[in-house]
Write a protein that holds these residues in place. Structure first.
Motif: not given
Length: 468
Positions: A37, A75-76, A83, A415, A418, A421
């Protein structure tokens, strides 16, 4: 003088592209060590982009520097190995490079006569796709933006075909006065299919919903008699459970009714490319159209949807474009005759590069390995006393940590921590954390690292006691 200008121009191009490559390489390299994140200060810094447009030109290298400085940290890390929020594969390095090369070529891949190289490459890629996905080899195909547009494209062909059987030319005369089309979907239909139906004028709400089992699979025996013309939309790969509809039985029922069968296989269709999982897609070759997404399990960049239709004439009738000023040729496939878009990028380049690079065994390994990781997540979480809500048949895992409140607290902390996610969903009335594993770069270490955090955060809220 002209030579000097050319030299400076070429040097500028080289500098810009090399700088971009360095930014991109550093970004991808750091994905493994950064939080998935983005930090809040990085998100706050995005306000720096909200400025008036300058009157004077700005040095392109300064523009790129600003993009990297402000956007990259905000950015994610969807491209990274941890992810698990959606079925998004990170792009294989060869597909990123192929994407850059295709962008440099700047081919509007609509007409064979204008862009023969990329048009031919797409034909090859389509042939390979039909082969590895175990679809009929004479199907027509289209490269589109995503699964929504893939279903839209295939269902447009279905709409044409089923109305043609009734003596109606929908592409010439529209839907006003046309025989109404009955559309049946499973109760767990993906919203992208409903959106496609709405865009086609068939309605999101006027569908017949067929009951499903506890895993979300359509029950073929529950499909009622449908008034013709009719379309049945089946699903291979439920977005929550990964479950696949019994397509063989659905197609058999459809033949009895005289209905067209469309399959939403956004990610599940790729199971056909893995020997140990291909049984889940048994019977798909009996359907009439299919939709899938290459940016999911093939791990190519956005956007890369794929539509396939058994009746190529129906697809072409729904999508073809002609005009006196268009330099078409009759003995070659014009891509624009099979897609909603006319002007579009050459999406087939990355697909070709991925398939050529992976080969059959590499593609099968990618799919089977990520499914193995999903089973590992489920096994460890269940062993710790948490409830797995689905049969883990593909890459999707649903886990409940007890009450909806507790589950949501754990997801939120996970989430924000980090390391990884994961998303939240509600499955048949029960709130759950959804783990989707589909990235080529995910390793055993990534799974172990993510599990450690999941179990530590869950322990904090559940105190290690079995919740079930």
């Amino acid at each position: 003088m002209i030579a000097d200008l050319d030299t400076r121009k070429n040097q500028n191009i080289k500098n810009i592209l090399q700088t971009t490559a360095e930014y991109a390489i550093r970004y991808l390299r750091d994905l493994d060590t950064r939080k998935v994140i983005p930090a809040q200060d990085a998100i706050t810094n995005l306000t720096q982009l909200d400025e008036p447009l300058s009157y004077e030109p700005v040095d392109p290298e300064l523009v790129l520097h600003k993009l990297d400085k402000i956007i990259s940290p905000a950015t994610m890390a969807i491209a990274g190995p941890r992810f698990f929020g959606f079925v998004n594969g990170g792009s294989l390095p060869v597909t990123i490079a192929a994407n850059w090369l295709a962008t440099a070529w700047d081919q509007d891949c609509g007409l064979y006569k204008i862009t023969p190289a990329t048009a031919l490459l797409e034909q090859v890629a389509l042939r390979w796709l039909l082969d590895v996905l175990r679809l009929p080899p004479d199907c027509a195909g289209a490269f589109v933006t995503g699964a929504t547009m893939a279903s839209f494209t295939a269902l447009a062909a279905a709409r044409h075909a089923v109305l043609k059987r009734e003596g109606w030319n929908v592409d010439a005369d529209g839907l006003f006065g046309a025989p109404p089309i009955t559309v049946a979907v499973g109760e767990e239909v993906h919203p992208s299919v409903l959106k496609a139906l709405g865009l086609l004028g068939l309605g999101r709400n006027r569908v017949v919903k067929v009951p499903v089992d506890t895993q979300g699979r359509m029950r073929p025996e529950a499909i009622p008699t449908l008034t013709l013309p009719a379309i049945i939309c089946a699903q291979v790969g439920n977005v929550n459970t990964g479950a696949c509809d019994p397509v063989a039985a659905i197609c058999e029922r459809a033949r009895e009714l005289g209905a067209w069968v469309h399959i939403d296989g956004a990610f599940g269709l790729w199971a056909g490319a893995a020997p140990s999982l291909a049984h889940l897609t048994a019977g798909i070759e009996n359907a009439d159209s299919w939709a899938t997404d290459a940016h999911k399990w093939l791990n190519v960049p956005y956007d890369s949807g794929l539509a396939f239709v058994r009746d190529g004439n129906a697809l072409r009738a729904a999508m073809a474009i002609t005009a006196d000023f268009l330099p078409t040729v009759t003995n070659q496939r014009n891509p624009s005759d099979y897609t909603p878009e006319f002007s579009r990028r050459a999406r087939g380049v990355e697909v070709w590069a991925a398939l050529r690079s992976l080969g059959r065994s590499g593609l099968a390994d990618l799919i089977e390995r990520t499914c193995c990781y999903a089973r590992q997540f489920a096994k460890e979480l269940q062993a710790a006393g948490y409830q797995i809500l689905n049969d883990v048949v593909l890459n999707q895992v649903l886990v409940s940590f007890g009450s909806a409140e507790t589950t949501l607290q754990i997801i939120a902390e996970l989430q924000s921590e980090g390391t990884c996610w994961c998303g939240v969903t509600v499955w048949q009335g029960q709130t759950a954390m959804r783990i989707s594993v589909s990235c080529w770069s995910t390793t055993d270490a990534d799974v172990e690292r993510s599990l450690e955090v999941m179990l530590r955060v869950a322990e904090k809220y559940c105190r290690g006691a079995s919740q079930f």
